[in-house]
Design a protein around this motif. Structure first.
Motif, PDB file in Angstrom:
ATOM      1  N   ARG A 261      34.284  44.583  40.288  1.00  0.00           N
ATOM      2  CA  ARG A 261      33.720  44.306  38.843  1.00  0.00           C
ATOM      3  C   ARG A 261      33.878  45.469  37.990  1.00  0.00           C
ATOM      4  N   LEU A 264      37.013  46.765  36.726  1.00  0.00           N
ATOM      5  CA  LEU A 264      37.852  46.093  35.715  1.00  0.00           C
ATOM      6  C   LEU A 264      38.293  46.963  34.515  1.00  0.00           C
ATOM      7  N   PRO A 265      37.493  47.884  34.172  1.00  0.00           N
ATOM      8  CA  PRO A 265      37.782  48.677  32.753  1.00  0.00           C
ATOM      9  C   PRO A 265      39.337  49.473  33.191  1.00  0.00           C
ATOM     10  N   ALA A 268      42.266  47.754  31.819  1.00  0.00           N
ATOM     11  CA  ALA A 268      42.192  47.942  30.544  1.00  0.00           C
ATOM     12  C   ALA A 268      42.719  49.223  30.151  1.00  0.00           C
ATOM     13  N   MET A 271      46.433  49.612  30.697  1.00  0.00           N
ATOM     14  CA  MET A 271      47.116  48.900  29.755  1.00  0.00           C
ATOM     15  C   MET A 271      47.195  49.892  28.528  1.00  0.00           C
ATOM     16  N   ARG A 272      46.159  50.556  28.083  1.00  0.00           N
ATOM     17  CA  ARG A 272      46.240  51.276  26.986  1.00  0.00           C
ATOM     18  C   ARG A 272      47.147  52.253  27.081  1.00  0.00           C
ATOM     19  N   ARG A 283      47.501  40.417  28.707  1.00  0.00           N
ATOM     20  CA  ARG A 283      46.188  39.980  28.539  1.00  0.00           C
ATOM     21  C   ARG A 283      45.655  38.811  28.994  1.00  0.00           C
ATOM     22  N   LEU A 286      45.022  39.438  32.879  1.00  0.00           N
ATOM     23  CA  LEU A 286      43.819  40.075  32.825  1.00  0.00           C
ATOM     24  C   LEU A 286      42.471  38.832  32.832  1.00  0.00           C
ATOM     25  N   GLY A 287      42.559  38.181  31.668  1.00  0.00           N
ATOM     26  CA  GLY A 287      41.794  37.162  31.373  1.00  0.00           C
ATOM     27  C   GLY A 287      41.477  36.126  32.553  1.00  0.00           C
ATOM     28  N   ARG A 288      42.484  36.211  33.193  1.00  0.00           N
ATOM     29  CA  ARG A 288      42.539  35.038  34.358  1.00  0.00           C
ATOM     30  C   ARG A 288      41.760  35.500  35.382  1.00  0.00           C
ATOM     31  N   ILE A 290      39.372  38.006  35.470  1.00  0.00           N
ATOM     32  CA  ILE A 290      38.079  38.401  35.493  1.00  0.00           C
ATOM     33  C   ILE A 290      37.167  37.363  35.971  1.00  0.00           C
ATOM     34  N   PRO A 291      37.297  36.019  35.587  1.00  0.00           N
ATOM     35  CA  PRO A 291      36.472  35.119  36.135  1.00  0.00           C
ATOM     36  C   PRO A 291      36.519  34.963  37.738  1.00  0.00           C
ATOM     37  N   LYS A 292      37.815  35.361  38.238  1.00  0.00           N
ATOM     38  CA  LYS A 292      37.995  35.316  39.833  1.00  0.00           C
ATOM     39  C   LYS A 292      37.179  36.604  40.264  1.00  0.00           C
ATOM     40  N   ASP A 294      34.634  37.754  39.205  1.00  0.00           N
ATOM     41  CA  ASP A 294      33.172  37.152  38.885  1.00  0.00           C
ATOM     42  C   ASP A 294      32.651  36.318  39.987  1.00  0.00           C
TER      43      ASP A 294
END
Lengths: 401, 340
Positions: A261, A264-265, A268, A271-272, A283, A286-288, A290-292, A294
């Motif tokens: 967890r 995760l950055p 990010a 990606m930058r 994105r 990445l958004g999918r 994140i809750p996995k 968590d």
């Protein structure tokens, strides 16, 4: 169990204490310092970190109260692991087998003499390795074939072990051998504490696909082990080995899911770095994810709470491990996909840098450690199906159709 | 009320809904909801409720998801929470025991100008049985009578047979000042609070549905015999069920963790993120379980008399309810990317 610690057993007071200590003591820049180094540097830094942790009492929270740092509740141990993850401190890989597997096995099964002989040495930095897996006994541990023949007051060992983490640096080995091949496979196993300097022991590091060599093969050629180095009775090895494997009690996966967890950055960041921070397709991925991530954390957390309450069911641990292994795979695959061609140019890796180092192809390949070792994903699925879902076990007798 | 009492209440709900039968009709289950006081679960004790908060409500949403009961429990709970937040004690009592107030399960497209409300709201459950609908527009949250001039509604048959959804069209609808719950910043906060609750409620519905469907799928595989053995003996099927079990357990654990992360301030950005994560994951897992369950059942799953399709259709609809624009994943990524 009594608490000899300054925080009197309050996990949140302990959290503040550990957090402050880590801020002062985590070696700054350890990741950079361990990038592209050899094993000797890694071993040295592990020893330094181990010494600091032992002195502070944070290496042995799970030991009994008469030991320095010992007598911590499982809730307090969890706090220490969470804070270690939060601080991105190095993992104590070189000493893990000693502090958990060896110590807990000796405490539970060892004679008084064995406790006196081995436990203080662990705190002084003696390295242990595990001699369980064999070329033909991986996930199927009961089919261990390394032979131990009793001759007078020694066992004579012949055979081969493999996948032994950092065995090339070990002083001692938790060795599971076969003393009887006649009955049920589990029944003929015996558990020994082997001195790795004994004549006839050969260790050969395994070159891994990542370029690392964390694991070794161990060969035994008429190796003599005194009967006094046996733990438990002859034939009791299976039961002793179960204690060994149960010794870390879900803490590792609390730590590793938390580390995932906190990492995760890094996605990010890549990606930058690659100029694709605004790519909507990435994105969404990445958004999918994140809750996995968590959910994997929540599962590890919930499992440990069940352990604390004593309400865990057979198969619960398999869910945590399977969820972690699958999520880690997705995590590293995404990193690798974003890294693109640039990621395919080989770069130095960080020794002991954990599962999400930011060297994405390395991390992806390394993630197989978690889907294969310690009971592969397939074994975990069998356990979940059979124990938690009540689906039938594999038939014992089979013939090819 | 203690956790143990909540579990007892949840168990009794499971029993009552179980006795009502799978996918029991609205006319059968709605009177039970009112009679047994299930709408009071989340209401604070000082307003005459059981004080179990959102976590208590989600325990019930799980049971509705599990049983596929057709009662419009979710929108009614949203309206009651809005009444609580606005401190309207007499409304709470009315809405929880007699008068059904509905609310859209998707974000509406409404504008407020010169005190008049216009635009559309879709996915409004059981609007024909409701006296009022709870609507959020710009910086106003209000109840609107469904019988008022300028309010039109029509039923939109959905694949999901366990809900009845309506579209509302509003033009020049005069707001009744006595029915306005909040304005300005307070209204924006209430709207965020309601959106977070809706996300959590949909997540809980999905978790309940996914768990129940997986259980019945495993039961089917244990019973059904082909090639002289139970299907549950085939490792290819066992492993798929084990993967689904791990995913369902993950969604359950995530729901509990996000509920505690959200805390009491449901209008906060932290609660918004927590609800989005729970909703996205639980609904994705539910859809996955439903997709696999149909395949694992074979031909019987294609028949209308079997339960598979009821779960499948509810799962598919759940994925599209909530915040509009298919943005859950994008919003979660954006929140992470915003941290330098």
């Amino acid at each position: 169990m009594t608490h000899t610690t300054t925080t009197g057993g309050n996990p949140e007071a302990l959290r503040a204490e550990v957090r402050a200590w880590l801020q002062q003591n985590v070696p700054p820049g350890w990741r950079a310092a361990q990038t592209g180094t050899g094993q000797d540097m890694f071993v040295r830094s592990q020893r330094d970190w181990f010494t600091k942790l032992v002195k502070a009492g944070y290496a042995t929270p799970h030991w009994s109260a008469e030991w320095p740092g010992g007598g911590r509740s499982l809730a307090e141990q969890k706090v220490i692991y969470e804070e270690v993850a939060r601080a991105d401190a190095p993992r104590l890989i070189l000493f893990f087998v000693a502090l958990y597997h060896a110590a807990c096995t000796v405490m539970e099964w060892g004679s008084e003499a064995q406790k006196r002989q081995h436990l203080p040495g662990i705190l002084e930095g003696r390295v242990w390795c595990q001699g369980f897996s064999e070329p033909n006994a991986g996930s199927d541990l009961a089919s261990v074939r390394t032979r131990a023949e009793r001759r007078g007051d020694v066992y004579v060992i012949n055979g081969q072990k493999t996948w032994s983490t950092l065995a090339q640096f070990a002083d001692r080995c938790l060795l599971l051998v076969r003393t009887d091949g006649s009955g049920a496979p589990q029944a003929g196993l015996t558990y020994l504490l082997l001195d790795m300097k004994t004549k006839g022991v050969t260790v050969r590091p395994i070159a891994q696909i990542t370029g690392d060599d964390e694991f070794s093969e161990i060969f035994f050629d008429d190796v003599e082990v005194p009967l006094s180095d046996r733990v438990g009775e002859e034939g009791q090895g299976w039961a002793v080995a179960q204690s060994t494997l149960a010794s870390e009690r879900g803490l590792t996966l609390v730590e590793l899911t938390q580390r995932m967890r906190y990492s995760l950055p890094r996605i990010a960041a890549i990606m930058r770095e690659r100029g694709v921070a605004d790519d909507p397709a990435l994105r969404r991925e990445l958004g999918r994810l994140i809750p996995k991530v968590d959910a994997a954390c929540a599962l590890a957390d919930r499992y440990l709470l069940k352990r604390i309450e004593g309400t865990e069911a057979a198969g619960d641990a398999s869910i945590v491990k399977l969820a972690y292994a699958r999520t880690l795979r997705e995590f590293t695959l995404l990193g690798q996909r974003i890294a693109g061609l640039q990621g395919q140019y080989r770069e130095d890796f960080i020794r002991g840098g954990g599962m999400e180092t930011g060297n994405w192809p390395f991390d992806f390949m390394n993630s197989y450690n978690w889907s294969i070792a310690g009971g592969s994903d397939e074994i975990q699925r069998n356990i979940i199906a059979e124990r938690l879902l009540g689906m039938p076990r594999e038939p014992k007798n089979w013939v090819l159709a | 009320m203690s956790t143990a009492e909540l579990i007892q209440l949840r168990d009794s709900a499971r029993q009552v809904l179980g006795e009502a039968g799978l996918a029991a009709s609205e006319s059968k289950t709605w009177p039970l909801v009112l009679e047994l006081g299930w709408l009071l679960v989340a209401v604070p004790e000082e307003l005459g409720g059981l004080g179990q908060g959102l976590a208590g409500a989600c325990a019930f949403h799980e049971e509705f998801g599990r049983s596929l009961a057709a009662a419009p429990y979710l929108p009614a709970m949203l309206a009651i929470d809005a009444a609580c937040a606005a401190g309207k004690a007499d409304w709470v009592e009315r809405f929880a025991t007699r008068d059904f107030v509905t609310a859209p399960l998707a974000d509406p497209a409404l504008t407020l100008s010169d005190g008049k409300l216009g635009g559309t709201a879709s996915a409004v459950p059981s609007a024909d049985l409701a006296g009022h609908v709870l609507l959020c527009a710009d910086d106003c949250v209000a109840l609107v009578s469904l019988k008022q001039a300028g309010v039109e509604w029509r039923e939109r048959p959905t694949w999901d047979a366990t809900r009845r959804l309506f579209d509302l069209r509003l033009s020049g609808v005069e707001l009744d000042p006595g029915l306005v719950l909040a304005r300005g910043e307070a209204a924006r906060a209430l709207a965020r609070r309601l959106a977070a609750q809706r996300d959590f409620a949909l997540a809980a519905d999905a978790v309940g549905g996914a768990a129940a469907l997986l259980d019945s799928t495993v039961e089917y595989l244990r019973t059904r015999r082909q090639f002289g053995r139970p299907l549950a003996l085939f490792q290819a099927l066992k492993h798929r069920c084990a993967d689904l079990k791990a995913q369902v357990a993950g969604a359950e654990a995530l729901l509990a963790e996000t509920l505690s992360r959200a805390g009491d301030d449901l209008a906060s950005p932290a609660a918004e993120r927590a609800g989005q994560a729970a909703k996205l994951q639980a609904c994705a897992v539910y859809a996955r379980v439903a997709e696999e369950a149909l395949q694992l059942h074979g031909g019987i799953g294609m028949t209308a008399e079997h339960l598979c399709h009821l779960y499948l259709k509810r799962a598919l609809l759940n994925e599209h309810l909530g915040r509009g624009g298919n943005r859950y994943d994008l919003d979660l990524a954006e929140a992470l990317m915003a941290v330098p």
